[in-house]
Design a protein around this motif. Structure first.
Motif, short mmCIF file in Angstrom:
data_model
loop_
_atom_site.label_atom_id
_atom_site.label_comp_id
_atom_site.label_asym_id
_atom_site.label_seq_id
_atom_site.Cartn_x
_atom_site.Cartn_y
_atom_site.Cartn_z
N UNK A 1 -0.95 14.91 -9.85
CA UNK A 1 -0.91 13.77 -10.75
C UNK A 1 0.44 13.08 -10.58
N UNK A 2 0.45 11.90 -9.98
CA UNK A 2 1.69 11.26 -9.57
C UNK A 2 2.58 10.93 -10.78
N UNK A 3 2.02 10.29 -11.79
CA UNK A 3 2.80 9.89 -12.95
C UNK A 3 3.39 11.08 -13.69
N UNK A 4 2.59 12.10 -13.92
CA UNK A 4 3.08 13.29 -14.61
C UNK A 4 4.12 14.02 -13.78
N UNK A 5 3.91 14.06 -12.47
CA UNK A 5 4.88 14.73 -11.60
C UNK A 5 6.24 14.04 -11.66
N UNK A 6 6.24 12.71 -11.65
CA UNK A 6 7.50 11.97 -11.73
C UNK A 6 8.19 12.24 -13.07
N UNK B 1 0.81 -1.22 0.00
CA UNK B 1 0.00 0.00 0.00
C UNK B 1 0.84 1.27 0.00
N UNK B 2 2.16 1.16 0.12
CA UNK B 2 2.99 2.34 0.26
C UNK B 2 2.97 3.25 -0.97
N UNK B 3 2.73 2.67 -2.15
CA UNK B 3 2.68 3.48 -3.37
C UNK B 3 1.31 4.13 -3.59
N UNK B 4 0.36 3.82 -2.74
CA UNK B 4 -0.98 4.39 -2.87
C UNK B 4 -1.00 5.72 -2.11
N UNK B 5 -0.69 6.79 -2.81
CA UNK B 5 -0.42 8.09 -2.19
C UNK B 5 -1.72 8.83 -1.86
N UNK B 6 -1.85 9.24 -0.60
CA UNK B 6 -2.98 10.07 -0.19
C UNK B 6 -4.33 9.40 -0.25
N UNK C 1 -7.85 13.02 -5.96
CA UNK C 1 -6.54 13.53 -6.36
C UNK C 1 -5.67 13.67 -5.12
N UNK C 2 -4.48 13.09 -5.12
CA UNK C 2 -3.63 13.16 -3.94
C UNK C 2 -3.21 14.59 -3.62
N UNK C 3 -3.02 14.92 -2.35
CA UNK C 3 -2.52 16.25 -1.99
C UNK C 3 -1.14 16.50 -2.59
N UNK C 4 -0.89 17.74 -2.96
CA UNK C 4 0.40 18.09 -3.57
C UNK C 4 1.57 17.71 -2.66
N UNK C 5 1.42 17.98 -1.36
CA UNK C 5 2.51 17.67 -0.42
C UNK C 5 2.80 16.17 -0.39
N UNK C 6 1.75 15.35 -0.47
CA UNK C 6 1.95 13.90 -0.44
C UNK C 6 2.68 13.42 -1.69
N UNK C 7 2.37 14.01 -2.84
CA UNK C 7 3.05 13.64 -4.08
C UNK C 7 4.52 14.06 -4.02
N UNK C 8 4.78 15.26 -3.53
CA UNK C 8 6.17 15.71 -3.40
C UNK C 8 6.95 14.80 -2.47
N UNK C 9 6.30 14.36 -1.39
CA UNK C 9 6.97 13.49 -0.43
C UNK C 9 7.36 12.16 -1.07
N UNK C 10 6.46 11.57 -1.85
CA UNK C 10 6.77 10.28 -2.46
C UNK C 10 7.85 10.41 -3.53
N UNK D 1 7.36 20.06 -9.25
CA UNK D 1 6.69 19.12 -10.15
C UNK D 1 5.31 18.74 -9.61
N UNK D 2 5.22 18.50 -8.31
CA UNK D 2 3.92 18.14 -7.73
C UNK D 2 2.94 19.29 -7.85
N UNK D 3 3.41 20.50 -7.65
CA UNK D 3 2.53 21.67 -7.74
C UNK D 3 2.09 21.91 -9.18
N UNK D 4 3.02 21.77 -10.12
CA UNK D 4 2.69 22.03 -11.52
C UNK D 4 1.69 21.04 -12.07
N UNK D 5 1.72 19.80 -11.60
CA UNK D 5 0.80 18.77 -12.10
C UNK D 5 -0.42 18.59 -11.22
#
Length: 401
Positions: A219-224, A4-9, A188-197, A212-216
């Protein structure tokens, strides 16, 4: 590290799936020992994961599939299925488990032929695992005929088969199918959670991860991709210049052509990486000598492959255009926030000067009309309007506001 660790937010979703995996484990354990499963144990055999792009629908489905196949000895001592380390979890997550079929398509739709093969597989008993799991990541791309083929299998699945369907929304799936599934809606996951992952899992620098997290917008995939791919950053920068380039008709037409050309380049890159190898592999399988003529009776097979590659190219181009339209929508959303003096975080801080310039030069009403023009372009592309015509109409509307 659990599955479950990759399931962000998505803590609520993870809790629901963890409980379901525990019930499923209790049922299989009881059946294997020849005893009746606990009365409260009721396994749902069809699930429908919905949520906006980037919310992690397929990630949740694959994590659940891994938890269903978990063979950790800790389960006998009250541990939760989905350890992430056992053979069942590991092979499910990397896509090599014999009883977990992950279906994704690089075409515009999933047809009847492919769906019948899935239904046939779903009738089989698990070969090595605890469940036969079918993960259909693009359930929204089923044709009507394919959906009707799938319906019977979802309605009356084999005893140890689980269907995990993924789609953007409930409306994207046939009513007869969604009425027979348990629904899980991701946010949609919180921006902070995406940045953290991005920092924790991908080793991205904090500043780059946050940008990247803020710009997307979560969106986890696009942020990466934005944080790790220089070409993605260059493409986004080009798209965000479009609002400043539509001051005259000539600028509108040039901007539209550049968006189409960029999408074509993306499609060409995919073709160069996949199509040539596919074609050579097919020729070798059909017995053609290197550089020689094809054997008799193989023209139909090669034409079918060429048609499939053409459809994949079309989808790649559509996906690239859709990403550009998403970036444009985000730009005008920021403009609208500035015009209303909203305290909502600005996604595109790196182009703040352009946002302020457009905001001062127009009104909120004009900004809303521009967003509507982008939505209309998306709808036109969905109706198979020629991409260049649809994008040109959009850029002209962006100019007029």
């Amino acid at each position: 590290m659990t599955v479950w660790d990759d399931l962000v937010g998505q803590d609520r979703i993870a809790d629901t799936l963890t409980a379901a995996a525990r019930d499923a484990d209790a049922r299989v354990t009881a059946e294997s020992s020849g005893t009746a499963p606990p009365e409260a144990t009721k396994m749902t055999h069809a699930w429908l994961f919905t949520g906006p792009p980037g919310s992690g629908r397929s990630t949740a489905a694959r994590a659940f599939a891994a938890a269903l196949q978990c063979t950790s000895p800790d389960r006998a001592m009250g541990g939760t299925p989905g350890c992430g380390f056992c053979d069942g979890c590991h092979t499910s997550l990397i896509g090599t488990h014999a009883d977990v079929e992950v279906v994704r398509t690089d075409l515009l739709s999933i047809g009847v032929k492919d769906t019948r093969e899935l239904v046939r597989r779903a009738q089989l008993s698990p070969a090595v695992g605890r469940w036969q799991v079918i993960v259909l990541e693009d359930a929204d791309r089923l044709t009507e005929g394919a959906g009707n083929v799938l319906l019977k299998a979802v309605e009356e699945p084999a005893p140890r088969t689980v269907w995990l369907l993924c789609a953007p929304s409930l409306e994207d799936v046939l009513p007869t199918i969604r009425s027979r599934c348990r629904h899980l809606t991701l946010r949609t996951p919180p921006v902070d959670a995406v940045a953290d992952v991005l920092m924790r899992r991908d080793g991205i620098e904090p500043e780059a991860a946050a940008a990247a997290a803020r710009a997307t917008q979560g969106h986890i995939g696009r942020a990466r991709r934005l944080a790790t791919d220089e070409r993605a950053r260059a493409r986004r920068a080009t798209v965000l210049k479009v609002p400043l380039r539509v001051e005259d008709i000539g600028g509108c037409l040039r901007a539209a052509q550049e968006l189409i050309d960029a999408a074509g380049e993306d499609s060409k890159e995919v073709a160069e990486g996949i199509d040539v190898k596919e074609t050579e592999d097919m020729k070798a399988a059909l017995g053609a000598a290197p550089g020689g003529r094809m054997p008799r009776g193989t023209a139909g097979v090669m034409k079918e492959l060429a048609d499939r590659q053409k459809r994949r190219s079309t989808r790649t181009q559509r996906d690239s255009l859709d990403l550009a339209l998403t970036d444009l929508t985000g730009f005008y959303r920021d403009v609208l926030a500035i015009q209303f003096g909203s305290r909502t975080g600005i996604a595109n801080e790196d182009v703040r000067d352009a946002l302020d310039r457009i905001a001062r030069a127009s009104t909120p009403e004009a900004t809303l009309r521009r967003i509507e023009a982008i939505v209309a372009c998306r709808q036109a592309l969905d109706r198979n309007v020629a991409p260049l015509l649809a994008v040109e109409a959009m850029t002209v509307s962006l100019r007029s506001g």
